[in-house]
Write a protein that holds these residues in place. Structure first.
Motif, PDB file in Angstrom:
ATOM      1  N   TYR A   8      37.110  28.176 -17.058  1.00 38.56           N
ATOM      2  CA  TYR A   8      36.363  28.917 -16.158  1.00 38.56           C
ATOM      3  C   TYR A   8      36.076  30.533 -16.833  1.00 38.56           C
ATOM      4  N   LYS A  98      33.807  28.237  -7.282  1.00 37.80           N
ATOM      5  CA  LYS A  98      32.401  28.487  -7.184  1.00 37.80           C
ATOM      6  C   LYS A  98      31.834  28.348  -5.795  1.00 37.80           C
ATOM      7  N   TYR A 107      24.215  29.809 -10.633  1.00 33.83           N
ATOM      8  CA  TYR A 107      23.943  29.175 -11.932  1.00 33.83           C
ATOM      9  C   TYR A 107      25.338  29.008 -12.694  1.00 33.83           C
ATOM     10  N   GLU A 108      25.133  27.648 -13.459  1.00 32.42           N
ATOM     11  CA  GLU A 108      26.527  27.504 -14.305  1.00 32.42           C
ATOM     12  C   GLU A 108      25.831  27.747 -15.828  1.00 32.42           C
TER      13      GLU A 108
END
Length: 113
Positions: A8, A98, A107-108
């Motif tokens: 992450y 998230k 958004y990723e």
């Protein structure tokens, strides 16, 4: 077979491990902002390390957590270099972090392997 792990990548205030861990363990960062609920799995990240994110950082909106000042965002369409820190966590923790981050961070952005 263990949990699926991923990296992450974070930037801004989540570069500080102590603050990021509020998303994992729950609680407030130094008494500021809202209480984070934490993850069901409160295991600490297996690793963390610095990284350069190939996107430009900018500040927008405002947050009561930061005294009404701007919030850090990445421009997903504009190249640049932003300092970051990545944490090795489970896919389940990723989804819960998230969710705690909220709609401003919807958004990723895949940064590669």
């Amino acid at each position: 077979m263990g949990e699926e792990l991923l990296w992450y990548a974070s930037y801004g205030s989540n570069m500080l491990r102590e603050r990021f861990l509020c998303y994992i363990k729950g609680g407030k960062f130094r008494g500021r902002g809202e209480d984070k609920g934490g993850c069901r799995d409160t295991s600490l990240p297996l690793e963390d390390r610095p990284l350069l994110i190939p996107r430009q950082l900018y500040f927008a909106r405002n947050s009561s957590t930061w005294g009404g000042r701007g919030v850090a965002f990445l421009d997903k369409d504009r190249p640049g270099l932003t300092l970051g820190r990545m944490y090795k966590i489970t896919r389940e923790q990723f989804g819960e972090v998230k969710s705690q981050e909220g709609d401003w961070y919807r958004y990723e952005l895949a940064l590669g392997d």
